[in-house]
Design an enzyme around this catalytic site. Structure first.
Site, PDB file in Angstrom:
ATOM      1  N   ASP A  52       1.023  -1.023  -0.021  1.00 33.98           N
ATOM      2  CA  ASP A  52       0.019   0.082  -0.024  1.00 33.98           C
ATOM      3  C   ASP A  52       0.994   1.090  -0.060  1.00 33.98           C
ATOM      4  OD1 ASP A  52      -2.216   1.421   0.567  1.00 33.98           O
ATOM      5  OD2 ASP A  52      -1.521   1.928   2.495  1.00 33.98           O
ATOM      6  N   LEU A  53       0.346   2.343  -0.386  1.00 33.46           N
ATOM      7  CA  LEU A  53       1.112   3.412  -0.386  1.00 33.46           C
ATOM      8  C   LEU A  53       1.060   4.377   0.761  1.00 33.46           C
ATOM      9  CD1 LEU A  53       3.111   5.537  -2.070  1.00 33.46           C
ATOM     10  CD2 LEU A  53       1.183   6.577  -3.001  1.00 33.46           C
ATOM     11  N   ASP A  54      -0.090   5.087   0.897  1.00 32.90           N
ATOM     12  CA  ASP A  54      -0.171   6.032   1.963  1.00 32.90           C
ATOM     13  C   ASP A  54      -0.181   5.307   3.498  1.00 32.90           C
ATOM     14  OD1 ASP A  54      -0.646   8.334   0.417  1.00 32.90           O
ATOM     15  OD2 ASP A  54      -2.469   7.653  -0.259  1.00 32.90           O
ATOM     16  N   THR A  83       1.897   9.941   4.358  1.00 29.59           N
ATOM     17  CA  THR A  83       1.101  10.754   3.909  1.00 29.59           C
ATOM     18  C   THR A  83      -0.445  10.814   4.564  1.00 29.59           C
ATOM     19  OG1 THR A  83       1.068   9.313   2.051  1.00 29.59           O
ATOM     20  CG2 THR A  83       2.119  11.186   1.662  1.00 29.59           C
ATOM     21  N   LYS A 121      -9.009   5.552   5.952  1.00 34.65           N
ATOM     22  CA  LYS A 121      -7.794   5.054   5.558  1.00 34.65           C
ATOM     23  C   LYS A 121      -7.728   4.089   4.228  1.00 34.65           C
ATOM     24  CE  LYS A 121      -4.762   6.147   9.204  1.00 34.65           C
ATOM     25  NZ  LYS A 121      -3.751   5.430  10.351  1.00 34.65           N
ATOM     26  N   SER A 140      -2.580   0.646  -4.218  1.00 37.83           N
ATOM     27  CA  SER A 140      -2.981   2.116  -3.673  1.00 37.83           C
ATOM     28  C   SER A 140      -4.236   2.546  -4.227  1.00 37.83           C
ATOM     29  CB  SER A 140      -2.088   2.913  -3.752  1.00 37.83           C
ATOM     30  OG  SER A 140      -2.553   4.302  -3.154  1.00 37.83           O
ATOM     31  N   ALA A 141      -5.184   2.784  -3.091  1.00 40.79           N
ATOM     32  CA  ALA A 141      -6.500   3.614  -3.647  1.00 40.79           C
ATOM     33  C   ALA A 141      -6.256   5.008  -4.239  1.00 40.79           C
ATOM     34  CB  ALA A 141      -7.468   3.764  -2.479  1.00 40.79           C
ATOM     35  N   LYS A 180     -11.233  -0.195  -2.328  1.00 43.52           N
ATOM     36  CA  LYS A 180     -11.038  -0.972  -1.154  1.00 43.52           C
ATOM     37  C   LYS A 180     -12.306  -0.821  -0.203  1.00 43.52           C
ATOM     38  CE  LYS A 180      -5.950  -0.459  -1.070  1.00 43.52           C
ATOM     39  NZ  LYS A 180      -4.860   0.409  -0.480  1.00 43.52           N
ATOM     40  N   GLU A 182      -0.340  -3.194   4.412  1.00 42.75           N
ATOM     41  CA  GLU A 182      -1.418  -2.434   4.793  1.00 42.75           C
ATOM     42  C   GLU A 182      -1.527  -1.884   5.857  1.00 42.75           C
ATOM     43  OE1 GLU A 182      -4.003  -0.656   3.676  1.00 42.75           O
ATOM     44  OE2 GLU A 182      -4.062  -1.138   1.562  1.00 42.75           O
ATOM     45  N   ASP A 183      -2.022  -0.504   6.017  1.00 43.61           N
ATOM     46  CA  ASP A 183      -2.046   0.248   7.325  1.00 43.61           C
ATOM     47  C   ASP A 183      -3.570   0.611   7.582  1.00 43.61           C
ATOM     48  OD1 ASP A 183      -2.448   2.341   5.282  1.00 43.61           O
ATOM     49  OD2 ASP A 183      -2.398   3.765   6.739  1.00 43.61           O
TER      50      ASP A 183
HETATM   51  P1  B16 Z   1      -6.370  10.361  -3.377  1.00 40.13           P
HETATM   52  P2  B16 Z   1      -3.849   4.142   0.133  1.00 40.13           P
HETATM   53  C1  B16 Z   1      -5.614   5.784   0.155  1.00 40.13           C
HETATM   54  O1  B16 Z   1      -4.351   5.432  -0.290  1.00 40.13           O
HETATM   55  C2  B16 Z   1      -5.562   6.751   1.156  1.00 40.13           C
HETATM   56  O2  B16 Z   1      -5.253   5.710   2.390  1.00 40.13           O
HETATM   57  C3  B16 Z   1      -6.894   7.443   1.512  1.00 40.13           C
HETATM   58  O3  B16 Z   1      -6.910   8.163   2.857  1.00 40.13           O
HETATM   59  C4  B16 Z   1      -7.164   8.157   0.427  1.00 40.13           C
HETATM   60  O4  B16 Z   1      -8.526   8.782   0.472  1.00 40.13           O
HETATM   61  C5  B16 Z   1      -7.042   7.367  -0.790  1.00 40.13           C
HETATM   62  O5  B16 Z   1      -5.927   7.018  -1.196  1.00 40.13           O
HETATM   63  C6  B16 Z   1      -7.379   8.302  -2.188  1.00 40.13           C
HETATM   64  O6  B16 Z   1      -6.243   9.018  -2.280  1.00 40.13           O
HETATM   65  O7  B16 Z   1      -7.333  11.347  -3.007  1.00 40.13           O
HETATM   66  O8  B16 Z   1      -4.801  10.599  -3.391  1.00 40.13           O
HETATM   67  O9  B16 Z   1      -6.868   9.676  -4.564  1.00 40.13           O
HETATM   68  O10 B16 Z   1      -3.550   4.034   1.554  1.00 40.13           O
HETATM   69  O11 B16 Z   1      -4.523   3.007  -0.856  1.00 40.13           O
HETATM   70  O12 B16 Z   1      -2.253   4.194  -0.284  1.00 40.13           O
HETATM   71 MG    MG Z   2      -2.863   3.231   3.224  1.00 42.38          MG
END
Ligand code: B16
Ligand code: MG
Length: 215
Positions: free
Chosen positions: A9-11, A17, A45, A114-115, A145, A169-170
């Site tokens: 996962d990224l964030d 972030t 998240k 990542s989302a 997700k 994943e977090d």
């Molecule tokens: P964006 P991940 C997710 O990234 C974040 O955890 C989540 O807080 C965020 O709303 C989502 O990406 C969408 O991000 O607005 O930059 O498209 O944790 O799946 O890497």
């Molecule tokens: Mg995450």
């Protein structure tokens, strides 16, 4: 030994972030007179942008006009982009580069799941873009997700069995997605929050090469 697929996962896993997503959503919530707490943020998240705003509105049983909805999504992203403007390779979370080196050295597959629609831009800032065999992000997936699509896409593309996939994943939604896909889920963060993970680590740098070799 089977070739494994490690999905990051990224964030909140590769880079911290998640705190910037929270601050940006807090800004939007206060504009809507909604008190948005750090506990509620756990439920956001890993959740994509649209569903995050829907959840914030749900917390207070509010509904808004679709045109305001879309303008708030744009505003949230602009706030978030200002926060991440200056991130660079020094912001990569401790332990990530060591694990990537291990995965590369043992010729396993490496994917991003990542989302975020900002994932590729962030990976470039972190100088990690080239490391990944495959990047699946919010610009590609149709189902967010906890739907497992984001992880299944790299598994299917690389022709790996689900039991040979490991997901870091977090988020609660991300761990649920990995479990639903039949993959090994590793929760990074609070063990009580990520209690549905197969393995838990409070910080990524507690993951040793020995642990990786036993997966
Ligand atoms: P964006 P991940 C997710 O990234 C974040 O955890 C989540 O807080 C965020 O709303 C989502 O990406 C969408 O991000 O607005 O930059 O498209 O944790 O799946 O890497
Ligand atoms: Mg995450």
């Amino acid at each position: 030994m089977n070739k494994k697929l490690f999905i990051f996962d990224l964030d909140g896993v590769i880079v911290d972030t998640a705190k910037y997503h929270f601050l940006a959503w807090q800004n939007i919530a206060s504009e809507l007179n909604i008190d948005f707490t750090i506990e509620q943020n756990e439920l956001l998240k890993g959740v994509n942008r649209e569903n995050s705003l829907l959840k914030i509105l749900e917390f207070e049983n509010k509904s808004i006009d679709p045109s305001l909805f879309n303008s708030l999504l744009i505003k949230k992203n602009n706030i978030y982009l200002r926060y991440v403007e200056k991130i660079n390779s020094s912001d990569v979370i401790d332990g990530i580069k060591n694990s990537i080196d291990y995965i590369k050295k043992h010729k396993h597959h490496l994917a991003l799941g990542s989302a975020s629609k900002n994932a590729q831009m962030i990976l470039r800032k972190l100088e990690l873009f080239e490391c990944f065999d495959i990047i699946i992000d919010g610009t590609i997936t149709e189902k967010a997700k906890p739907n497992p699509e984001v992880f299944l896409r790299s598994m299917n593309r690389l022709k790996v069995k689900s039991e040979d996939c490991i997901v870091f994943e977090d988020s609660i939604s991300g761990i649920t997605a990995a479990n639903t896909a039949g993959m090994i889920s590793i929760g990074i963060g609070n063990k009580d929050v990520l209690s549905n993970a197969n393995h838990n680590f409070s910080k990524f740098n507690l993951i040793t090469n020995q642990f990786l070799s036993h997966l």
